[in-house]
Design an enzyme around this catalytic site. Structure first.
Site, PDB file in Angstrom:
ATOM      1  N   TRP A 185       0.714  -1.103  -0.105  1.00 58.06           N
ATOM      2  CA  TRP A 185      -0.008   0.070   0.113  1.00 58.06           C
ATOM      3  C   TRP A 185       0.963   0.910   0.259  1.00 58.06           C
ATOM      4  CZ3 TRP A 185      -0.222   4.115   3.338  1.00 58.06           C
ATOM      5  CH2 TRP A 185      -1.320   4.751   3.558  1.00 58.06           C
ATOM      6  N   HIS A 240      -8.361  -6.664   3.935  1.00 60.71           N
ATOM      7  CA  HIS A 240      -7.621  -5.779   5.265  1.00 60.71           C
ATOM      8  C   HIS A 240      -9.505  -5.871   5.438  1.00 60.71           C
ATOM      9  CE1 HIS A 240      -4.068  -3.881   4.881  1.00 60.71           C
ATOM     10  NE2 HIS A 240      -3.642  -5.019   5.282  1.00 60.71           N
TER      11      HIS A 240
HETATM   12  C1  RNT Z   1      -4.022   2.670   5.336  1.00 60.50           C
HETATM   13  C2  RNT Z   1      -3.997   1.436   5.030  1.00 60.50           C
HETATM   14  C3  RNT Z   1      -2.773   0.235   5.017  1.00 60.50           C
HETATM   15  C4  RNT Z   1      -1.935   0.794   6.413  1.00 60.50           C
HETATM   16  C5  RNT Z   1      -1.315  -0.301   7.109  1.00 60.50           C
HETATM   17  C6  RNT Z   1      -0.460   0.176   8.352  1.00 60.50           C
HETATM   18  O1  RNT Z   1      -5.149   3.524   4.559  1.00 60.50           O
HETATM   19  O2  RNT Z   1      -4.985   0.774   5.037  1.00 60.50           O
HETATM   20  O3  RNT Z   1      -3.163  -1.081   5.005  1.00 60.50           O
HETATM   21  O4  RNT Z   1      -3.116   0.799   7.337  1.00 60.50           O
HETATM   22  O5  RNT Z   1      -0.286  -0.462   5.968  1.00 60.50           O
HETATM   23 ZN    ZN Z   2      -5.307  -1.455   4.897  1.00 58.12          ZN
END
Ligand code: RNT
Ligand code: ZN
Length: 422
Positions: free
Chosen positions: A182, A283
């Protein structure tokens, strides 16, 4: 077995649900528990940078883990209160370099040896994320799409290093490591060119993924976003960008439940994704009005996501990771609540008479469909969940919080005392 469980079981059996089968199904699902809930995304690098990239952790609940050992101890406590064997998801910023400064593009497997030894001890797998934020080279809000070659190169090398670290995890732990990418790249205001940054991001990705790894070791995923703080008008790595990229290059699309319009649901995307991708990554987070990353609760959307996964037989085709960070409550409790909810929602979904409900839909009997969907909501699910926890050898809903509160008294709160005293 308790009377309550026996009675609850009967309710489900009337609808043709086999509880034992549901238990088996759910037991097999590992959740990738994100390490960053434990320390508010501070990381363990020798030089601590301010968090950036539009992600925020708010709250000042005492007892934050201050180093790798404390973070692992807290994670271990949390994992002991969550049924099943899970994985831990690391970020590159959790490298341990013995106080020596190591730039992110120079990170090596050895900087994660402590994590690997610990994972071996627990018999769990590790996943990984390059940390492409919270760093001077990310100060412009652009990284892999930056117009400057030097900055892009730095992050490309960091991402390459990250994949090598993941390959090491997989070799050592005997389970493939998911590397999720990301990047925060975007603009606060209306761009005068949307295409060129996307071209640059695509080229950077191609370079990162040029090194081939056995997919048995390294699974690559790309995570999209709609907007962030400081990138309100435009995010380079949008959903369309990554969905197309993933399709073309055989990568996994990672859907973060907080990265879409507030009324746009990931649950509604899964069936479409599963038709065109062999795997999909998640996620699971909880956006409250924006991508606020609140602790995952047992809400409608969580249950709809797990329902989609269960009824489409997709549990083996999904990498479920969590992504929330709340510093206003006990951080171990945050992990326990969010991860238990994830498992709880999987069990909930495994106890739904999906075939019958599908049949009602095909018959056009939407009245019965809605009536049953509503009836299920008040089935005695809590008794089944408690029995599941008991069988998995972990605390029930009534019990786990006492354990965390004892731990915060004995361990977490003492950390603050030390700080004040020193
Ligand atoms: C950010 C993304 C990402 C982070 C992590 C810490 O908006 O969601 O995944 O939250 O990598
Ligand atoms: Zn994320």
């Amino acid at each position: 077995m308790s009377m309550r469980f026996e009675n609850a079981k009967e309710v489900y059996e009337q609808w043709g649900i086999d509880i034992e089968e549901a238990f088996t199904k759910v037991r097999r699902v590992s959740i990738s528990v994100h390490c960053w809930q434990g320390d508010d995304l501070k990381g363990t690098e020798a030089v601590q940078n301010e968090l950036s990239g539009g992600i925020e952790v708010t709250g000042n609940y005492p007892g934050r883990a201050r180093d790798g050992n404390e973070l692992r101890a807290d994670l271990e406590k949390a994992l002991s209160l969550i049924p099943g064997k899970h994985r831990v998801n690391l970020h590159a910023m959790y490298a341990e370099t013995n106080g020596e400064f190591v730039e992110r593009d120079q990170l090596k497997p050895e900087h994660f040896r402590k994590w690997v030894d610990w994972a071996k001890k627990l018999g769990i797998g590790l996943d990984f994320n390059p940390t492409v934020f919270g760093h001077p080279m990310a100060a412009d809000g652009l990284t892999l799409a930056h117009p400057k070659d030097e900055i892009r190169k730095f992050w490309i090398n960091h991402c390459k290093a990250s994949r090598r670290i993941a390959a090491y995890f997989a070799e050592e732990l005997g389970t493939a490591s998911l590397v999720n990418l990301w990047v925060p790249d975007g603009f606060k205001d209306t761009p005068s060119d949307r295409l060129t940054p996307r071209k640059r991001l695509k080229e950077s990705l191609d370079e990162i993924y040029a090194e081939e790894f056995d997919p048995k070791y390294v699974i690559d995923a790309v995570e999209s976003k709609l907007f962030g703080i400081g990138s309100e008008a435009y995010v380079v790595g949008s959903h369309e960008f990554y969905m197309n990229y993933a399709n073309q290059s055989g990568k996994l699309c990672l859907l973060d439940t907080g990265h879409f319009h507030p009324t746009e649901m990931v649950s509604n995307k899964l069936s479409a994704m599963l038709l065109f991708h062999s795997r999909v990554a998640l996620h699971v987070s909880r956006p409250v009005r924006w991508d606020s990353d609140h602790v995952v609760t047992f809400d409608d959307e969580l249950r709809e996501i797990t329902t989609e996964l269960v009824r489409n037989n997709a549990l083996e085709r999904v990498n479920i990771g969590l992504d929330f960070f709340d510093a206003s409550i006990n951080r171990v409790a945050a992990w326990v609540i969010g991860t238990r909810n994830m498992k709880k929602a999987l069990l909930y979904a495994a106890l739904i008479p999906h075939n019958y409900l599908k049949e009602l839909q095909d018959r056009g009997d939407f009245t019965s469909r809605l009536a049953l969907q509503e009836q299920i909501k008040t089935f005695p699910f809590g008794d089944i969940w408690d029995e599941y926890c008991k069988r998995m050898g972990v605390a029930t809903e009534n019990e786990w919080l006492d354990v965390v509160q004892q731990y915060e008294k004995d361990v977490q709160f003492k950390r603050e005392d030390e700080k004040v005293g020193s």
